[in-house]
Design a protein around this motif. Structure first.
Motif, PDB file in Angstrom:
ATOM      1  N   ARG A 260       0.828  -1.160   0.027  1.00 27.18           N
ATOM      2  CA  ARG A 260       0.016   0.021   0.061  1.00 27.18           C
ATOM      3  C   ARG A 260       0.870   1.064   0.108  1.00 27.18           C
ATOM      4  O   ARG A 260       1.984   1.199   0.257  1.00 27.18           O
ATOM      5  N   ARG A 261       0.168   2.426  -0.496  1.00 27.89           N
ATOM      6  CA  ARG A 261       1.041   3.778  -0.226  1.00 27.89           C
ATOM      7  C   ARG A 261       1.038   4.335   0.743  1.00 27.89           C
ATOM      8  O   ARG A 261      -0.212   4.602   1.589  1.00 27.89           O
ATOM      9  N   ASP A 262       2.029   4.765   1.508  1.00 31.06           N
ATOM     10  CA  ASP A 262       2.265   5.309   2.483  1.00 31.06           C
ATOM     11  C   ASP A 262       1.111   6.352   2.782  1.00 31.06           C
ATOM     12  O   ASP A 262       1.105   7.386   1.948  1.00 31.06           O
ATOM     13  N   GLY A 263       0.249   6.372   3.852  1.00 34.16           N
ATOM     14  CA  GLY A 263      -0.595   7.141   4.144  1.00 34.16           C
ATOM     15  C   GLY A 263      -1.669   7.380   3.155  1.00 34.16           C
ATOM     16  O   GLY A 263      -2.546   8.539   3.014  1.00 34.16           O
ATOM     17  N   GLY A 264      -1.832   6.336   2.288  1.00 36.65           N
ATOM     18  CA  GLY A 264      -2.952   6.357   1.303  1.00 36.65           C
ATOM     19  C   GLY A 264      -2.658   7.707   0.029  1.00 36.65           C
ATOM     20  O   GLY A 264      -3.512   7.719  -0.800  1.00 36.65           O
ATOM     21  N   GLN A 265      -1.421   8.293   0.154  1.00 37.34           N
ATOM     22  CA  GLN A 265      -1.185   9.355  -0.740  1.00 37.34           C
ATOM     23  C   GLN A 265      -0.691   8.896  -2.128  1.00 37.34           C
ATOM     24  O   GLN A 265      -0.192   8.047  -2.212  1.00 37.34           O
ATOM     25  N   LYS A 266      -1.081   9.661  -3.136  1.00 38.96           N
ATOM     26  CA  LYS A 266      -1.151   9.344  -4.490  1.00 38.96           C
ATOM     27  C   LYS A 266       0.571   9.308  -4.905  1.00 38.96           C
ATOM     28  O   LYS A 266       0.557   8.017  -5.512  1.00 38.96           O
ATOM     29  N   ASN A 267       1.317   9.962  -4.274  1.00 35.51           N
ATOM     30  CA  ASN A 267       2.588   9.716  -4.748  1.00 35.51           C
ATOM     31  C   ASN A 267       3.564   9.296  -3.533  1.00 35.51           C
ATOM     32  O   ASN A 267       4.847   9.523  -3.597  1.00 35.51           O
ATOM     33  N   GLY A 268       3.133   8.925  -2.433  1.00 36.62           N
ATOM     34  CA  GLY A 268       3.470   8.471  -1.244  1.00 36.62           C
ATOM     35  C   GLY A 268       4.443   7.264  -1.542  1.00 36.62           C
ATOM     36  O   GLY A 268       4.410   6.424  -2.523  1.00 36.62           O
ATOM     37  N   GLN A 269       5.376   6.836  -0.703  1.00 33.73           N
ATOM     38  CA  GLN A 269       6.216   5.718  -0.578  1.00 33.73           C
ATOM     39  C   GLN A 269       5.295   4.428  -0.485  1.00 33.73           C
ATOM     40  O   GLN A 269       4.604   4.438   0.246  1.00 33.73           O
ATOM     41  N   TRP A 270       5.525   3.469  -1.204  1.00 30.68           N
ATOM     42  CA  TRP A 270       5.175   1.944  -1.135  1.00 30.68           C
ATOM     43  C   TRP A 270       5.601   1.513  -0.130  1.00 30.68           C
ATOM     44  O   TRP A 270       6.896   1.503   0.235  1.00 30.68           O
ATOM     45  N   THR A 271       4.761   0.717   0.638  1.00 27.84           N
ATOM     46  CA  THR A 271       4.944  -0.027   1.787  1.00 27.84           C
ATOM     47  C   THR A 271       4.431  -1.279   1.724  1.00 27.84           C
ATOM     48  O   THR A 271       3.425  -1.547   0.927  1.00 27.84           O
ATOM     49  N   ARG A 272       4.818  -2.435   2.389  1.00 27.98           N
ATOM     50  CA  ARG A 272       4.307  -3.577   2.345  1.00 27.98           C
ATOM     51  C   ARG A 272       4.132  -4.290   3.771  1.00 27.98           C
ATOM     52  O   ARG A 272       5.185  -4.147   4.654  1.00 27.98           O
ATOM     53  N   ARG A 273       3.398  -5.099   4.136  1.00 28.37           N
ATOM     54  CA  ARG A 273       3.382  -5.981   5.237  1.00 28.37           C
ATOM     55  C   ARG A 273       4.125  -7.325   5.288  1.00 28.37           C
ATOM     56  O   ARG A 273       3.545  -8.083   4.410  1.00 28.37           O
ATOM     57  N   VAL A 274       4.988  -7.407   5.973  1.00 29.13           N
ATOM     58  CA  VAL A 274       5.779  -8.706   5.885  1.00 29.13           C
ATOM     59  C   VAL A 274       5.658  -9.440   7.319  1.00 29.13           C
ATOM     60  O   VAL A 274       6.160  -8.903   8.534  1.00 29.13           O
ATOM     61  N   PHE A 275       5.028 -10.407   7.405  1.00 25.51           N
ATOM     62  CA  PHE A 275       4.707 -11.425   8.452  1.00 25.51           C
ATOM     63  C   PHE A 275       4.411 -10.256   9.644  1.00 25.51           C
ATOM     64  O   PHE A 275       5.080 -10.323  10.947  1.00 25.51           O
ATOM     65  N   GLY A 276       3.424  -9.533   9.492  1.00 21.68           N
ATOM     66  CA  GLY A 276       2.997  -8.559  10.669  1.00 21.68           C
ATOM     67  C   GLY A 276       3.524  -7.047  10.832  1.00 21.68           C
ATOM     68  O   GLY A 276       3.353  -6.394  11.615  1.00 21.68           O
ATOM     69  N   ARG A 277       4.590  -6.965  10.088  1.00 20.34           N
ATOM     70  CA  ARG A 277       5.432  -5.598  10.309  1.00 20.34           C
ATOM     71  C   ARG A 277       5.347  -5.014   8.610  1.00 20.34           C
ATOM     72  O   ARG A 277       5.576  -5.442   7.830  1.00 20.34           O
ATOM     73  N   GLU A 278       5.073  -3.652   8.949  1.00 23.44           N
ATOM     74  CA  GLU A 278       4.992  -2.688   7.892  1.00 23.44           C
ATOM     75  C   GLU A 278       6.083  -2.207   7.518  1.00 23.44           C
ATOM     76  O   GLU A 278       6.997  -1.702   8.456  1.00 23.44           O
ATOM     77  N   GLU A 279       6.803  -2.286   6.258  1.00 25.16           N
ATOM     78  CA  GLU A 279       7.994  -1.597   6.065  1.00 25.16           C
ATOM     79  C   GLU A 279       8.148  -1.091   4.584  1.00 25.16           C
ATOM     80  O   GLU A 279       7.060  -1.619   3.694  1.00 25.16           O
ATOM     81  N   PRO A 280       9.146  -0.370   4.297  1.00 31.63           N
ATOM     82  CA  PRO A 280       9.112   0.281   2.959  1.00 31.63           C
ATOM     83  C   PRO A 280       9.478  -0.913   1.938  1.00 31.63           C
ATOM     84  O   PRO A 280       9.905  -1.814   2.350  1.00 31.63           O
ATOM     85  N   VAL A 281       8.769  -0.916   0.668  1.00 31.02           N
ATOM     86  CA  VAL A 281       9.247  -1.946  -0.215  1.00 31.02           C
ATOM     87  C   VAL A 281      10.628  -1.709  -0.526  1.00 31.02           C
ATOM     88  O   VAL A 281      11.086  -0.420  -0.756  1.00 31.02           O
ATOM     89  N   ARG A 282      11.454  -2.687  -0.621  1.00 34.15           N
ATOM     90  CA  ARG A 282      12.773  -2.771  -0.958  1.00 34.15           C
ATOM     91  C   ARG A 282      12.928  -2.507  -2.378  1.00 34.15           C
ATOM     92  O   ARG A 282      12.654  -3.730  -2.879  1.00 34.15           O
TER      93      ARG A 282
END
Ligand code: AVJ
Ligand code: FE
Length: 447
Positions: A260-282
């Protein structure tokens, strides 16, 4: 060392080690959550963990104690509950399943009897016992369910319960790797007739002609995939097959599962949930949790295509220097930690370009481990296929509705990992640890 080169005592030790290793992984996955979590259904796509737990024991009892050992069923009344073909996954929580304590006790009891049987086994006589196949099949079955249970862990919500170190950074030479490698045209031997623990769908060995083609050196990364998203890839039907576009519309796909996009913003940073932890897409890590339809659309957007299954296997196993087909990309040695990211040692794929020692002769890296790789091929039998020892492992799934995945993920244990191993799933599925790499046809060689 393949199982066929071992004497009976060595084989017995290998089997005991594989069964024990599988059970340690099963215990890690089922002891790390509480009882409520074990019986809960985290997704209609998955069984409750407690079903996997008893199903592992039930299959072990069925194949080793009953088929090989000639014993009667220990609990005939529960057998139908753990037959995957009697009840679809979505229905399993409504069944009168063994509660966690009883499921564990059942597994423990079966295992004790299996180890007794193993002590006395001669590995001769019935085909199931040759090279310890039935034991190997059951060790593989358990670790396959360990991967299934790890998928359930990724789906589940709530506080994280699994932890693992991250793989290190990609080696410096990863930055100098060519984007693609050439795999020469010509015949090669696909599948196997000699790997003792290979499952029926990997057999028999047969010759396949493959035209020259180029293959991505590494799996497609999160960074490259983000360019596809930002370039409007999900909104342009040109890149999608008709069925893929229909699915993309209906399922409202906009990014890989768990992104998902950080904060739902259009150009925000993509993050993803990895085994229960949210982190930036690497950006340098292979993308994971994409469907076949998304992989196929990405490839078309990139002016390329998915490799066929035969192309994938030739890239992974063919050695042009000798003309021989090898067991693994790196040669014939069994997998180990320096060669491939397997066995849930990390809870994620390693950066693209990692594992130089595991590279194939063509130069492609990470063909084994990290992420399952979608191929363009439907799941079907090789010429001369024979269902064995049971039709429900693969034969009942052959057909155009399933696509083949190859290479194994970070969640595959080495015992169920071979250059010939074939996985399959529906093209819409993305809860599995699936990524992909792309290909393009090479120029025909002129003499
Ligand atoms: C080979 C992963 C598709 O999970 O459906 C486990 C493995 N077969 N128990 C599956 C399997 C029977 C199978 N896949
Ligand atoms: Fe199973």
């Amino acid at each position: 060392m393949t199982e066929s080169q071992l004497d009976p005592e060595q084989l017995r030790a290998v089997i005991a080690r594989e069964l024990t290793g599988a059970r340690q992984r099963t215990a890690l996955l089922t002891d790390s959550v509480d009882e409520a979590d074990l019986v809960r259904q985290h997704s209609p796509l998955m069984s409750p963990l407690v079903w996997d737990l008893a199903h592992i024991a039930n299959q072990e009892e069925l194949w080793l104690l009953r088929e090989v050992g000639g014993r009667d069923s220990m609990h005939p009344e529960i057998d139908p509950l753990y037959d995957a073909f009697e009840h679809p996954r979505s229905e399993r929580p409504t069944l009168p399943l063994l509660p966690p304590g009883e499921a564990r006790a059942y597994g423990h009891e079966v295992r004790g009897r299996v180890l007794d049987l193993l002590e006395r086994a001669t590995f001769t006589g019935p085909r199931l016992l040759g090279h310890g196949f039935a034991f190997g099949m059951i060790a593989q079955h358990e670790v396959q369910h360990d991967e299934t249970m790890l998928i359930t862990h990724q789906i589940r919500s709530g506080a994280p319960v699994l932890a693992a170190p991250s793989p290190g950074p990609a080696p410096a030479d990863a930055f100098r790797l060519p984007a693609e490698v050439l795999v020469p045209g010509g015949p090669f031997t696909m599948g196997t007739s000699t790997e003792p623990w290979a499952l029926d769908n990997e057999r028999p060995a047969h010759t396949v002609q493959v035209a020259p083609f180029y293959l991505d050196t590494t799996p497609v990364t999160g960074g490259a995939y983000t360019e596809f998203i930002d370039g409007g890839g999900y909104d342009d039907p040109r890149w999608w097959t008709e069925a893929g576009w229909e699915h993309r519309q209906q399922a409202k796909l906009t990014a890989p599962l768990y992104w998902r996009r950080d904060g739902g913003q259009k150009n925000g940073q993509w993050t993803r949930r990895v085994f229960g932890r949210e982190e930036p897409v690497r950006p340098d890590e292979p993308v994971v949790h994409v469907s076949w339809y998304e992989a196929d659309a990405y490839a078309r957007w990139a002016g390329r295509r998915l490799p066929t299954e035969a192309e994938w296997e030739k890239a992974a196993r063919f050695d042009p220097a000798t003309g021989l087909t090898r067991r693994y990309p790196w040669g014939n040695a069994d997998p180990e930690a320096s060669l491939a990211n397997l066995g849930q040692a990390f809870l994620r794929p390693a950066p693209a370009g990692s594992y130089p020692a595991g590279a194939a002769p063509c130069g492609a890296r990470q063909l084994v481990g990290d992420v399952w790789e979608w191929t363009s091929s439907d799941f079907g039998p090789y010429p001369g296929f024979e269902a064995w020892p049971y039709k429900e492992y693969s034969e009942v799934f052959f057909g155009p509705e399933y696509k083949v995945l190859r290479g194994g993920s970070f969640a595959v244990s080495a015992v169920a990992c071979r250059g010939t191993f074939r996985n399959w799933d529906y093209p819409i599925r993305r809860q599995i640890f699936a990524g992909f790499r792309t290909a393009r046809s090479g120029e025909a060689e002129t003499a």
